[in-house]
Design a protein around this motif. Structure first.
Motif, PDB file in Angstrom:
ATOM      1  N   THR A  39       0.839  -1.209   0.000  1.00  0.00           N
ATOM      2  CA  THR A  39       0.000   0.000   0.000  1.00  0.00           C
ATOM      3  C   THR A  39       0.867   1.250   0.000  1.00  0.00           C
ATOM      4  O   THR A  39       0.537   2.227  -0.662  1.00  0.00           O
ATOM      5  N   ALA A  40       1.984   1.207   0.712  1.00  0.00           N
ATOM      6  CA  ALA A  40       2.911   2.349   0.713  1.00  0.00           C
ATOM      7  C   ALA A  40       3.497   2.546  -0.683  1.00  0.00           C
ATOM      8  O   ALA A  40       3.607   3.676  -1.167  1.00  0.00           O
ATOM      9  N   PHE A  41       3.834   1.442  -1.350  1.00  0.00           N
ATOM     10  CA  PHE A  41       4.381   1.527  -2.703  1.00  0.00           C
ATOM     11  C   PHE A  41       3.332   2.079  -3.670  1.00  0.00           C
ATOM     12  O   PHE A  41       3.625   2.978  -4.475  1.00  0.00           O
ATOM     13  N   ILE A  42       2.125   1.558  -3.596  1.00  0.00           N
ATOM     14  CA  ILE A  42       1.045   2.041  -4.466  1.00  0.00           C
ATOM     15  C   ILE A  42       0.811   3.534  -4.235  1.00  0.00           C
ATOM     16  O   ILE A  42       0.646   4.298  -5.193  1.00  0.00           O
ATOM     17  N   THR A  43       0.825   3.954  -2.997  1.00  0.00           N
ATOM     18  CA  THR A  43       0.640   5.372  -2.678  1.00  0.00           C
ATOM     19  C   THR A  43       1.742   6.217  -3.310  1.00  0.00           C
ATOM     20  O   THR A  43       1.471   7.284  -3.872  1.00  0.00           O
ATOM     21  N   ARG A  44       2.984   5.743  -3.249  1.00  0.00           N
ATOM     22  CA  ARG A  44       4.103   6.478  -3.867  1.00  0.00           C
ATOM     23  C   ARG A  44       3.938   6.544  -5.389  1.00  0.00           C
ATOM     24  O   ARG A  44       4.203   7.583  -6.004  1.00  0.00           O
ATOM     25  N   VAL A  45       3.508   5.449  -5.995  1.00  0.00           N
ATOM     26  CA  VAL A  45       3.292   5.433  -7.450  1.00  0.00           C
ATOM     27  C   VAL A  45       2.200   6.435  -7.824  1.00  0.00           C
ATOM     28  O   VAL A  45       2.365   7.223  -8.754  1.00  0.00           O
ATOM     29  N   ILE A  46       1.103   6.426  -7.094  1.00  0.00           N
ATOM     30  CA  ILE A  46       0.009   7.362  -7.372  1.00  0.00           C
ATOM     31  C   ILE A  46       0.484   8.801  -7.213  1.00  0.00           C
ATOM     32  O   ILE A  46       0.158   9.665  -8.032  1.00  0.00           O
ATOM     33  N   ASP A  47       1.288   9.065  -6.198  1.00  0.00           N
ATOM     34  CA  ASP A  47       1.813  10.420  -5.980  1.00  0.00           C
ATOM     35  C   ASP A  47       2.667  10.911  -7.142  1.00  0.00           C
ATOM     36  O   ASP A  47       2.775  12.116  -7.357  1.00  0.00           O
ATOM     37  N   ARG A  48       3.262   9.997  -7.894  1.00  0.00           N
ATOM     38  CA  ARG A  48       4.119  10.361  -9.028  1.00  0.00           C
ATOM     39  C   ARG A  48       3.339  10.599 -10.327  1.00  0.00           C
ATOM     40  O   ARG A  48       3.890  11.076 -11.308  1.00  0.00           O
ATOM     41  N   LEU A  49       2.062  10.251 -10.343  1.00  0.00           N
ATOM     42  CA  LEU A  49       1.251  10.445 -11.544  1.00  0.00           C
ATOM     43  C   LEU A  49       1.006  11.934 -11.792  1.00  0.00           C
ATOM     44  O   LEU A  49       1.004  12.730 -10.850  1.00  0.00           O
ATOM     45  N   PRO A  50       0.749  12.315 -13.045  1.00  0.00           N
ATOM     46  CA  PRO A  50       0.307  13.688 -13.312  1.00  0.00           C
ATOM     47  C   PRO A  50      -0.944  13.980 -12.485  1.00  0.00           C
ATOM     48  O   PRO A  50      -1.756  13.084 -12.230  1.00  0.00           O
ATOM     49  N   GLU A  51      -1.107  15.201 -12.066  1.00  0.00           N
ATOM     50  CA  GLU A  51      -2.179  15.577 -11.136  1.00  0.00           C
ATOM     51  C   GLU A  51      -3.558  15.092 -11.567  1.00  0.00           C
ATOM     52  O   GLU A  51      -4.335  14.605 -10.743  1.00  0.00           O
ATOM     53  N   ILE A  52      -3.896  15.218 -12.829  1.00  0.00           N
ATOM     54  CA  ILE A  52      -5.241  14.835 -13.267  1.00  0.00           C
ATOM     55  C   ILE A  52      -5.442  13.323 -13.174  1.00  0.00           C
ATOM     56  O   ILE A  52      -6.493  12.846 -12.758  1.00  0.00           O
ATOM     57  N   GLU A  53      -4.414  12.548 -13.516  1.00  0.00           N
ATOM     58  CA  GLU A  53      -4.499  11.088 -13.394  1.00  0.00           C
ATOM     59  C   GLU A  53      -4.539  10.691 -11.918  1.00  0.00           C
ATOM     60  O   GLU A  53      -5.304   9.805 -11.525  1.00  0.00           O
ATOM     61  N   LYS A  54      -3.735  11.344 -11.116  1.00  0.00           N
ATOM     62  CA  LYS A  54      -3.718  11.099  -9.670  1.00  0.00           C
ATOM     63  C   LYS A  54      -5.099  11.360  -9.074  1.00  0.00           C
ATOM     64  O   LYS A  54      -5.617  10.555  -8.284  1.00  0.00           O
ATOM     65  N   ASP A  55      -5.718  12.456  -9.477  1.00  0.00           N
ATOM     66  CA  ASP A  55      -7.044  12.817  -8.985  1.00  0.00           C
ATOM     67  C   ASP A  55      -8.065  11.729  -9.324  1.00  0.00           C
ATOM     68  O   ASP A  55      -8.861  11.324  -8.476  1.00  0.00           O
ATOM     69  N   ILE A  56      -8.020  11.238 -10.543  1.00  0.00           N
ATOM     70  CA  ILE A  56      -8.949  10.183 -10.968  1.00  0.00           C
ATOM     71  C   ILE A  56      -8.764   8.926 -10.122  1.00  0.00           C
ATOM     72  O   ILE A  56      -9.730   8.369  -9.600  1.00  0.00           O
ATOM     73  N   ILE A  57      -7.536   8.481  -9.978  1.00  0.00           N
ATOM     74  CA  ILE A  57      -7.258   7.245  -9.234  1.00  0.00           C
ATOM     75  C   ILE A  57      -7.638   7.393  -7.767  1.00  0.00           C
ATOM     76  O   ILE A  57      -8.257   6.497  -7.185  1.00  0.00           O
ATOM     77  N   LEU A  58      -7.298   8.519  -7.169  1.00  0.00           N
ATOM     78  CA  LEU A  58      -7.649   8.723  -5.767  1.00  0.00           C
ATOM     79  C   LEU A  58      -9.154   8.735  -5.568  1.00  0.00           C
ATOM     80  O   LEU A  58      -9.681   8.086  -4.662  1.00  0.00           O
ATOM     81  N   ARG A  59      -9.870   9.457  -6.429  1.00  0.00           N
ATOM     82  CA  ARG A  59     -11.329   9.548  -6.287  1.00  0.00           C
ATOM     83  C   ARG A  59     -12.013   8.205  -6.487  1.00  0.00           C
ATOM     84  O   ARG A  59     -12.931   7.847  -5.758  1.00  0.00           O
ATOM     85  N   LYS A  60     -11.578   7.460  -7.494  1.00  0.00           N
ATOM     86  CA  LYS A  60     -12.291   6.236  -7.864  1.00  0.00           C
ATOM     87  C   LYS A  60     -11.873   5.012  -7.057  1.00  0.00           C
ATOM     88  O   LYS A  60     -12.676   4.114  -6.822  1.00  0.00           O
ATOM     89  N   TYR A  61     -10.620   4.971  -6.612  1.00  0.00           N
ATOM     90  CA  TYR A  61     -10.139   3.733  -6.018  1.00  0.00           C
ATOM     91  C   TYR A  61      -9.561   3.846  -4.602  1.00  0.00           C
ATOM     92  O   TYR A  61      -9.495   2.833  -3.908  1.00  0.00           O
ATOM     93  N   ILE A  62      -9.160   5.026  -4.155  1.00  0.00           N
ATOM     94  CA  ILE A  62      -8.424   5.111  -2.899  1.00  0.00           C
ATOM     95  C   ILE A  62      -9.152   5.867  -1.787  1.00  0.00           C
ATOM     96  O   ILE A  62      -9.153   5.429  -0.635  1.00  0.00           O
ATOM     97  N   GLN A  63      -9.775   6.976  -2.092  1.00  0.00           N
ATOM     98  CA  GLN A  63     -10.423   7.772  -1.044  1.00  0.00           C
ATOM     99  C   GLN A  63     -11.482   6.970  -0.298  1.00  0.00           C
ATOM    100  O   GLN A  63     -12.045   6.013  -0.826  1.00  0.00           O
ATOM    101  N   LEU A  64     -11.759   7.381   0.913  1.00  0.00           N
ATOM    102  CA  LEU A  64     -12.721   6.698   1.768  1.00  0.00           C
ATOM    103  C   LEU A  64     -14.053   6.463   1.052  1.00  0.00           C
ATOM    104  O   LEU A  64     -14.637   5.389   1.132  1.00  0.00           O
ATOM    105  N   GLU A  65     -14.539   7.453   0.306  1.00  0.00           N
ATOM    106  CA  GLU A  65     -15.834   7.356  -0.374  1.00  0.00           C
ATOM    107  C   GLU A  65     -15.740   6.680  -1.743  1.00  0.00           C
ATOM    108  O   GLU A  65     -16.728   6.617  -2.472  1.00  0.00           O
ATOM    109  N   ALA A  66     -14.581   6.166  -2.111  1.00  0.00           N
ATOM    110  CA  ALA A  66     -14.347   5.631  -3.456  1.00  0.00           C
ATOM    111  C   ALA A  66     -15.374   4.582  -3.871  1.00  0.00           C
ATOM    112  O   ALA A  66     -15.771   4.525  -5.035  1.00  0.00           O
ATOM    113  N   THR A  67     -15.821   3.790  -2.947  1.00  0.00           N
ATOM    114  CA  THR A  67     -16.781   2.723  -3.257  1.00  0.00           C
ATOM    115  C   THR A  67     -18.085   3.283  -3.813  1.00  0.00           C
ATOM    116  O   THR A  67     -18.772   2.625  -4.590  1.00  0.00           O
TER     117      THR A  67
END
Length: 115
Positions: A39-67
């Motif tokens: 999970t720490a590795f995945i978080t680091r990978v997501i942090d390296r994505l361009p902001e718009i891609e990072k936003d999509i991944i966080l919203r859809k798959y990682i944030q508390l409300e993602a489900t």
């Protein structure tokens, strides 16, 4: 239109599902405060994505409300059309899959900094 087709070819549906399953596992572990090395590795990978891609991944798959968030909710909130959203989401999933060793970046190379 051709660019979207190229992105769709980066990963097939089965590979997309494997990557999403790993993201959902990370989401669950992070939600219950049981993060691990992956999970720490995945978080680091997501942090390296361009902001718009990072936003999509966080919203859809990682944030508390993602489900409870739909793709429609995300792309309308972002003010982008569905096709553009799909292209960005698949590109982000490809990059995460490459970092996790799920996809071979030598087959269709793109870099984490490409947008």
């Amino acid at each position: 239109m051709a660019a979207c087709w190229e992105v769709k070819q980066l990963i097939d549906r089965a590979t997309e599902k494997v990557i999403i399953d790993r993201l959902e596992q990370a989401h669950t572990l992070l939600t219950v405060n049981r993060g691990n090395e992956e999970t720490a590795f995945i978080t680091r990978v997501i942090d390296r994505l361009p902001e718009i891609e990072k936003d999509i991944i966080l919203r859809k798959y990682i944030q508390l409300e993602a489900t409870y968030i739909t793709h429609f909710d995300i792309y309308t909130d972002m003010g982008v059309v569905e096709g553009t959203y799909k292209k960005m989401r698949l590109r982000a999933l490809y990059k995460i899959g490459a970092a996790l060793g799920i996809v071979d970046p030598d087959v269709n190379p793109i870099t984490l900094s490409e947008g």
